[in-house]
Design an enzyme around this catalytic site. Structure first.
Site, PDB file in Angstrom:
ATOM      1  N   GLY A  44      40.076 119.260  65.225  1.00 39.90           N
ATOM      2  CA  GLY A  44      41.619 119.414  65.235  1.00 39.90           C
ATOM      3  C   GLY A  44      42.410 118.643  66.750  1.00 39.90           C
ATOM      4  O   GLY A  44      41.608 117.370  66.742  1.00 39.90           O
ATOM      5  N   GLN A  49      48.216 114.695  71.979  1.00 43.35           N
ATOM      6  CA  GLN A  49      47.997 114.444  72.793  1.00 43.35           C
ATOM      7  C   GLN A  49      48.186 113.338  71.337  1.00 43.35           C
ATOM      8  O   GLN A  49      47.816 111.843  71.485  1.00 43.35           O
ATOM      9  CB  GLN A  49      46.286 114.390  71.167  1.00 43.35           C
ATOM     10  CG  GLN A  49      45.774 116.094  72.011  1.00 43.35           C
ATOM     11  CD  GLN A  49      44.766 116.149  71.718  1.00 43.35           C
ATOM     12  OE1 GLN A  49      44.349 116.340  70.430  1.00 43.35           O
ATOM     13  NE2 GLN A  49      43.177 115.620  71.750  1.00 43.35           N
ATOM     14  N   CYS A  97      36.779 115.522  73.372  1.00 45.85           N
ATOM     15  CA  CYS A  97      38.114 116.013  72.854  1.00 45.85           C
ATOM     16  C   CYS A  97      38.309 114.444  72.984  1.00 45.85           C
ATOM     17  O   CYS A  97      38.111 113.568  73.584  1.00 45.85           O
ATOM     18  CB  CYS A  97      38.737 116.341  74.249  1.00 45.85           C
ATOM     19  SG  CYS A  97      40.155 116.046  74.245  1.00 45.85           S
ATOM     20  N   LEU A  98      39.320 114.570  71.595  1.00 50.21           N
ATOM     21  CA  LEU A  98      39.314 112.698  71.460  1.00 50.21           C
ATOM     22  C   LEU A  98      40.211 112.292  72.039  1.00 50.21           C
ATOM     23  O   LEU A  98      40.032 110.961  72.689  1.00 50.21           O
ATOM     24  CB  LEU A  98      40.601 112.868  70.061  1.00 50.21           C
ATOM     25  CG  LEU A  98      39.786 113.537  68.779  1.00 50.21           C
ATOM     26  CD1 LEU A  98      41.080 113.883  67.579  1.00 50.21           C
ATOM     27  CD2 LEU A  98      38.616 112.487  68.576  1.00 50.21           C
ATOM     28  N   HIS A 139      40.856 125.369  72.375  1.00 48.63           N
ATOM     29  CA  HIS A 139      40.822 124.235  73.334  1.00 48.63           C
ATOM     30  C   HIS A 139      41.742 123.580  72.697  1.00 48.63           C
ATOM     31  O   HIS A 139      42.750 122.687  73.920  1.00 48.63           O
ATOM     32  CB  HIS A 139      40.401 122.957  72.135  1.00 48.63           C
ATOM     33  CG  HIS A 139      39.594 121.610  72.496  1.00 48.63           C
ATOM     34  ND1 HIS A 139      38.400 121.478  73.360  1.00 48.63           N
ATOM     35  CD2 HIS A 139      40.151 120.770  72.279  1.00 48.63           C
ATOM     36  CE1 HIS A 139      39.138 120.259  73.626  1.00 48.63           C
ATOM     37  NE2 HIS A 139      40.466 120.039  73.079  1.00 48.63           N
ATOM     38  N   GLU A 140      42.224 123.667  71.313  1.00 50.55           N
ATOM     39  CA  GLU A 140      44.026 123.296  70.863  1.00 50.55           C
ATOM     40  C   GLU A 140      44.720 124.108  71.659  1.00 50.55           C
ATOM     41  O   GLU A 140      45.409 123.519  71.848  1.00 50.55           O
ATOM     42  CB  GLU A 140      44.014 122.768  69.801  1.00 50.55           C
ATOM     43  CG  GLU A 140      42.740 122.169  68.850  1.00 50.55           C
ATOM     44  CD  GLU A 140      42.238 120.542  69.371  1.00 50.55           C
ATOM     45  OE1 GLU A 140      43.404 120.200  69.583  1.00 50.55           O
ATOM     46  OE2 GLU A 140      41.337 120.479  68.751  1.00 50.55           O
ATOM     47  N   HIS A 143      45.638 122.370  74.879  1.00 48.98           N
ATOM     48  CA  HIS A 143      46.518 121.326  75.524  1.00 48.98           C
ATOM     49  C   HIS A 143      47.715 121.464  75.295  1.00 48.98           C
ATOM     50  O   HIS A 143      48.104 120.272  75.935  1.00 48.98           O
ATOM     51  CB  HIS A 143      46.257 120.570  73.732  1.00 48.98           C
ATOM     52  CG  HIS A 143      44.395 119.290  73.493  1.00 48.98           C
ATOM     53  ND1 HIS A 143      44.407 118.535  74.735  1.00 48.98           N
ATOM     54  CD2 HIS A 143      43.721 119.232  73.355  1.00 48.98           C
ATOM     55  CE1 HIS A 143      43.474 117.933  74.839  1.00 48.98           C
ATOM     56  NE2 HIS A 143      43.199 118.199  73.110  1.00 48.98           N
TER      57      HIS A 143
HETATM   58 CO    CO Z   1      41.131 117.505  73.371  1.00 49.99          CO
END
Ligand code: CO
Length: 173
Positions: A44, A49, A97-98, A139-140, A143
């Site tokens: 995701g 991000q 997380c990226l 999680h997303e 953000h």
């Molecule tokens: Co993330």
């Protein structure tokens, strides 16, 4: 591929704005975000991000019981202006997380959630997910409110991890 913003960048801490109109820019952004998600092998990716403070994320979730890499079998969706309308149960599992490369920690989340959202065609939808899908939705969604998974750790662990990150990235989060 879009540049993925990392811990320390202010956009990750902002409350993202609601999307009022799904236009060509939004469709292009969604497509670029999927591309970036594939390139980075993420499940995701949220707009903040990639430096865009809008309430949107993409999901690319493999089926739980299947090792397939066939994306046709994945849950793939563009989630716009999401609202989680139901959370049931608890799950604990490792999260990364990226935007925080190299950090993986156990996070507690709801086991099953329902998210109400607008899709890329402007339709109101609901998606029910459990396991990894539910985890990604939470999680997303976080953000979009400037929350990162390290904020969700138990107090002592959180203190330790954030201290390390703050030092590495030169911020006081
Ligand atoms: Co993330």
């Amino acid at each position: 591929m879009l540049e993925v913003r990392e811990y320390g960048e202010k956009v990750l801490r902002e409350k993202a704005r609601k999307i009022e109109e799904i236009n060509e820019d939004i469709r292009k952004l969604a497509s670029d975000m999927f591309e970036t998600c594939y390139e980075t092998e993420g499940v995701g990716l949220a707009a903040p991000q990639v430096g865009v403070s809008l309430r949107m994320y993409v999901l690319s979730i493999p089926p739980e019981d299947d090792e397939t890499t066939d994306r046709k079998k994945f849950t793939e969706e563009v989630i716009i202006n999401p609202e989680i309308i139901s959370r049931v149960g608890k799950q604990t599992g490792e999260e990364g997380c990226l935007s925080i490369p190299g950090v993986y920690e156990i996070v507690e989340r709801a086991e099953e959630v329902v998210v109400r959202y607008t899709n890329l065609d402007g339709e109101e939808k609901e998606l029910k997910g459990s396991g990894l899908l539910a985890r990604a939705i939470q999680h997303e969604g976080d953000h979009l409110d400037g929350t990162l998974f390290v904020d969700k750790l138990p107090p002592l662990k959180k203190q330790l991890v954030k201290k390390k990150l703050n030092r590495a990235y030169g911020v006081r989060w």
